[in-house]
Design a protein around this motif. Structure first.
Motif, PDB file in Angstrom:
ATOM      1  N   LEU A  56       0.852  -1.187   0.000  1.00  0.00           N
ATOM      2  CA  LEU A  56       0.000   0.000   0.000  1.00  0.00           C
ATOM      3  C   LEU A  56       0.888   1.237   0.000  1.00  0.00           C
ATOM      4  O   LEU A  56       1.532   1.551   1.004  1.00  0.00           O
ATOM      5  CB  LEU A  56      -0.908  -0.004   1.232  1.00  0.00           C
ATOM      6  CG  LEU A  56      -1.905   1.134   1.343  1.00  0.00           C
ATOM      7  CD1 LEU A  56      -2.879   1.130   0.163  1.00  0.00           C
ATOM      8  CD2 LEU A  56      -2.679   1.027   2.660  1.00  0.00           C
ATOM      9  N   ARG A  63      -0.822   9.422   4.932  1.00  0.00           N
ATOM     10  CA  ARG A  63      -2.023   9.693   4.138  1.00  0.00           C
ATOM     11  C   ARG A  63      -2.028   8.822   2.884  1.00  0.00           C
ATOM     12  O   ARG A  63      -0.983   8.548   2.316  1.00  0.00           O
ATOM     13  CB  ARG A  63      -2.072  11.158   3.703  1.00  0.00           C
ATOM     14  CG  ARG A  63      -2.352  12.142   4.789  1.00  0.00           C
ATOM     15  CD  ARG A  63      -2.388  13.587   4.269  1.00  0.00           C
ATOM     16  NE  ARG A  63      -1.085  13.948   3.693  1.00  0.00           N
ATOM     17  CZ  ARG A  63      -0.882  14.256   2.408  1.00  0.00           C
ATOM     18  NH1 ARG A  63      -1.869  14.262   1.544  1.00  0.00           N
ATOM     19  NH2 ARG A  63       0.326  14.572   1.976  1.00  0.00           N
ATOM     20  N   PRO A  64      -3.226   8.403   2.442  1.00  0.00           N
ATOM     21  CA  PRO A  64      -3.304   7.641   1.200  1.00  0.00           C
ATOM     22  C   PRO A  64      -2.927   8.517   0.008  1.00  0.00           C
ATOM     23  O   PRO A  64      -3.113   9.726   0.030  1.00  0.00           O
ATOM     24  CB  PRO A  64      -4.766   7.209   1.102  1.00  0.00           C
ATOM     25  CG  PRO A  64      -5.471   7.759   2.278  1.00  0.00           C
ATOM     26  CD  PRO A  64      -4.511   8.554   3.100  1.00  0.00           C
ATOM     27  N   SER A  65      -2.408   7.880  -1.013  1.00  0.00           N
ATOM     28  CA  SER A  65      -2.042   8.580  -2.242  1.00  0.00           C
ATOM     29  C   SER A  65      -2.959   8.107  -3.369  1.00  0.00           C
ATOM     30  O   SER A  65      -3.757   7.184  -3.187  1.00  0.00           O
ATOM     31  CB  SER A  65      -0.587   8.258  -2.601  1.00  0.00           C
ATOM     32  OG  SER A  65      -0.457   6.884  -2.917  1.00  0.00           O
ATOM     33  N   ARG A  66      -2.820   8.724  -4.528  1.00  0.00           N
ATOM     34  CA  ARG A  66      -3.583   8.268  -5.694  1.00  0.00           C
ATOM     35  C   ARG A  66      -3.235   6.801  -5.983  1.00  0.00           C
ATOM     36  O   ARG A  66      -4.090   5.996  -6.275  1.00  0.00           O
ATOM     37  CB  ARG A  66      -3.269   9.144  -6.904  1.00  0.00           C
ATOM     38  CG  ARG A  66      -4.027   8.713  -8.144  1.00  0.00           C
ATOM     39  CD  ARG A  66      -3.729   9.627  -9.333  1.00  0.00           C
ATOM     40  NE  ARG A  66      -4.538   9.277 -10.469  1.00  0.00           N
ATOM     41  CZ  ARG A  66      -4.238   8.310 -11.321  1.00  0.00           C
ATOM     42  NH1 ARG A  66      -3.161   7.588 -11.144  1.00  0.00           N
ATOM     43  NH2 ARG A  66      -5.020   8.058 -12.350  1.00  0.00           N
ATOM     44  N   SER A  67      -1.960   6.472  -5.857  1.00  0.00           N
ATOM     45  CA  SER A  67      -1.523   5.089  -6.071  1.00  0.00           C
ATOM     46  C   SER A  67      -2.125   4.140  -5.041  1.00  0.00           C
ATOM     47  O   SER A  67      -2.368   2.975  -5.345  1.00  0.00           O
ATOM     48  CB  SER A  67       0.000   5.001  -6.032  1.00  0.00           C
ATOM     49  OG  SER A  67       0.557   5.672  -7.130  1.00  0.00           O
ATOM     50  N   SER A  68      -2.368   4.623  -3.827  1.00  0.00           N
ATOM     51  CA  SER A  68      -2.998   3.785  -2.794  1.00  0.00           C
ATOM     52  C   SER A  68      -4.363   3.298  -3.262  1.00  0.00           C
ATOM     53  O   SER A  68      -4.702   2.121  -3.105  1.00  0.00           O
ATOM     54  CB  SER A  68      -3.194   4.561  -1.490  1.00  0.00           C
ATOM     55  OG  SER A  68      -1.997   5.042  -0.984  1.00  0.00           O
ATOM     56  N   ASN A  69      -5.125   4.217  -3.833  1.00  0.00           N
ATOM     57  CA  ASN A  69      -6.462   3.856  -4.318  1.00  0.00           C
ATOM     58  C   ASN A  69      -6.381   2.860  -5.464  1.00  0.00           C
ATOM     59  O   ASN A  69      -7.150   1.899  -5.522  1.00  0.00           O
ATOM     60  CB  ASN A  69      -7.227   5.106  -4.747  1.00  0.00           C
ATOM     61  CG  ASN A  69      -7.475   6.047  -3.594  1.00  0.00           C
ATOM     62  OD1 ASN A  69      -7.638   5.625  -2.455  1.00  0.00           O
ATOM     63  ND2 ASN A  69      -7.468   7.332  -3.868  1.00  0.00           N
ATOM     64  N   LEU A  70      -5.452   3.069  -6.387  1.00  0.00           N
ATOM     65  CA  LEU A  70      -5.291   2.152  -7.515  1.00  0.00           C
ATOM     66  C   LEU A  70      -4.844   0.764  -7.050  1.00  0.00           C
ATOM     67  O   LEU A  70      -5.338  -0.256  -7.524  1.00  0.00           O
ATOM     68  CB  LEU A  70      -4.290   2.729  -8.517  1.00  0.00           C
ATOM     69  CG  LEU A  70      -4.711   4.011  -9.233  1.00  0.00           C
ATOM     70  CD1 LEU A  70      -3.554   4.574 -10.030  1.00  0.00           C
ATOM     71  CD2 LEU A  70      -5.924   3.763 -10.113  1.00  0.00           C
ATOM     72  N   THR A  72      -5.339  -0.567  -4.103  1.00  0.00           N
ATOM     73  CA  THR A  72      -6.443  -1.189  -3.370  1.00  0.00           C
ATOM     74  C   THR A  72      -7.479  -1.770  -4.331  1.00  0.00           C
ATOM     75  O   THR A  72      -7.968  -2.892  -4.128  1.00  0.00           O
ATOM     76  CB  THR A  72      -7.095  -0.162  -2.418  1.00  0.00           C
ATOM     77  OG1 THR A  72      -6.092   0.297  -1.498  1.00  0.00           O
ATOM     78  CG2 THR A  72      -8.249  -0.769  -1.648  1.00  0.00           C
ATOM     79  N   ARG A  73      -7.803  -1.037  -5.389  1.00  0.00           N
ATOM     80  CA  ARG A  73      -8.738  -1.568  -6.399  1.00  0.00           C
ATOM     81  C   ARG A  73      -8.162  -2.809  -7.069  1.00  0.00           C
ATOM     82  O   ARG A  73      -8.864  -3.792  -7.296  1.00  0.00           O
ATOM     83  CB  ARG A  73      -9.067  -0.502  -7.443  1.00  0.00           C
ATOM     84  CG  ARG A  73     -10.033   0.529  -6.909  1.00  0.00           C
ATOM     85  CD  ARG A  73     -10.725   1.346  -7.979  1.00  0.00           C
ATOM     86  NE  ARG A  73      -9.974   1.589  -9.186  1.00  0.00           N
ATOM     87  CZ  ARG A  73      -9.724   2.779  -9.706  1.00  0.00           C
ATOM     88  NH1 ARG A  73     -10.162   3.859  -9.100  1.00  0.00           N
ATOM     89  NH2 ARG A  73      -9.055   2.913 -10.826  1.00  0.00           N
ATOM     90  N   ARG A  76      -8.490  -5.795  -4.697  1.00  0.00           N
ATOM     91  CA  ARG A  76      -9.864  -6.334  -4.650  1.00  0.00           C
ATOM     92  C   ARG A  76     -10.138  -7.209  -5.864  1.00  0.00           C
ATOM     93  O   ARG A  76     -10.729  -8.275  -5.755  1.00  0.00           O
ATOM     94  CB  ARG A  76     -10.875  -5.204  -4.568  1.00  0.00           C
ATOM     95  CG  ARG A  76     -11.050  -4.652  -3.163  1.00  0.00           C
ATOM     96  CD  ARG A  76     -12.299  -3.798  -3.061  1.00  0.00           C
ATOM     97  NE  ARG A  76     -12.196  -2.592  -3.863  1.00  0.00           N
ATOM     98  CZ  ARG A  76     -11.966  -1.379  -3.387  1.00  0.00           C
ATOM     99  NH1 ARG A  76     -11.832  -1.193  -2.102  1.00  0.00           N
ATOM    100  NH2 ARG A  76     -11.892  -0.343  -4.190  1.00  0.00           N
TER     101      ARG A  76
END
Length: 129
Positions: A56, A63-70, A72-73, A76
């Motif tokens: 992650l 703090r989460p980054s844009r890459s964190s969201n990608l 995580t998706r 999943r």
């Protein structure tokens, strides 16, 4: 198994059967999401993997980054495709530490492998205590 997720490459590491040490596998050069997931799901099946860690990428302050969201998706989707448990794990400093270790080995792919191995070794150490 641990993955150092990236938009161009995914570093891969697996542990030994005793869950003590981790070693890198060849880095996956990204093609497209479907192909990447299929290749990783096949690896999970071939090696009998029960759980996958995905790095992650957080900012240094947590703090989460844009890459964190990608990432995580992606995790999943991998869980669904491979049918295994997938956990996210903070990877702050693993890529930096891996680059330091891999400088003499030449090549970004080795750095990705080393980052995945460091991620997995940290997890293994935490679960032994």
């Amino acid at each position: 198994m641990a993955l150092d997720w990236g938009t161009r490459r995914i570093g891969i590491a697996v542990s030994d059967e005793l869950g003590i040490a981790a070693h890198g596998l060849p880095t996956l050069v990204r093609k497209n999401i479907r192909t990447d997931l299929d290749r990783l799901a096949a690896l999970v099946r071939e090696r009998g993997i029960e759980m996958v860690l995905v790095g992650l990428p957080l900012h240094m302050d947590g703090r989460p980054s844009r890459s964190s969201n990608l990432a995580t998706r992606f995790a999943r989707r991998l869980a669904k495709r491979a049918g295994v448990k997938v956990e996210m794990r903070d990877e702050r400093l693993t890529s930096w530490e891996a680059e330091d270790l891999a400088r003499s080995a030449r090549g970004r792919g080795r750095t990705d492998q080393a980052a995945a191995a460091l991620l997995l070794e940290g997890y293994l150490a935490d679960t032994r205590t």
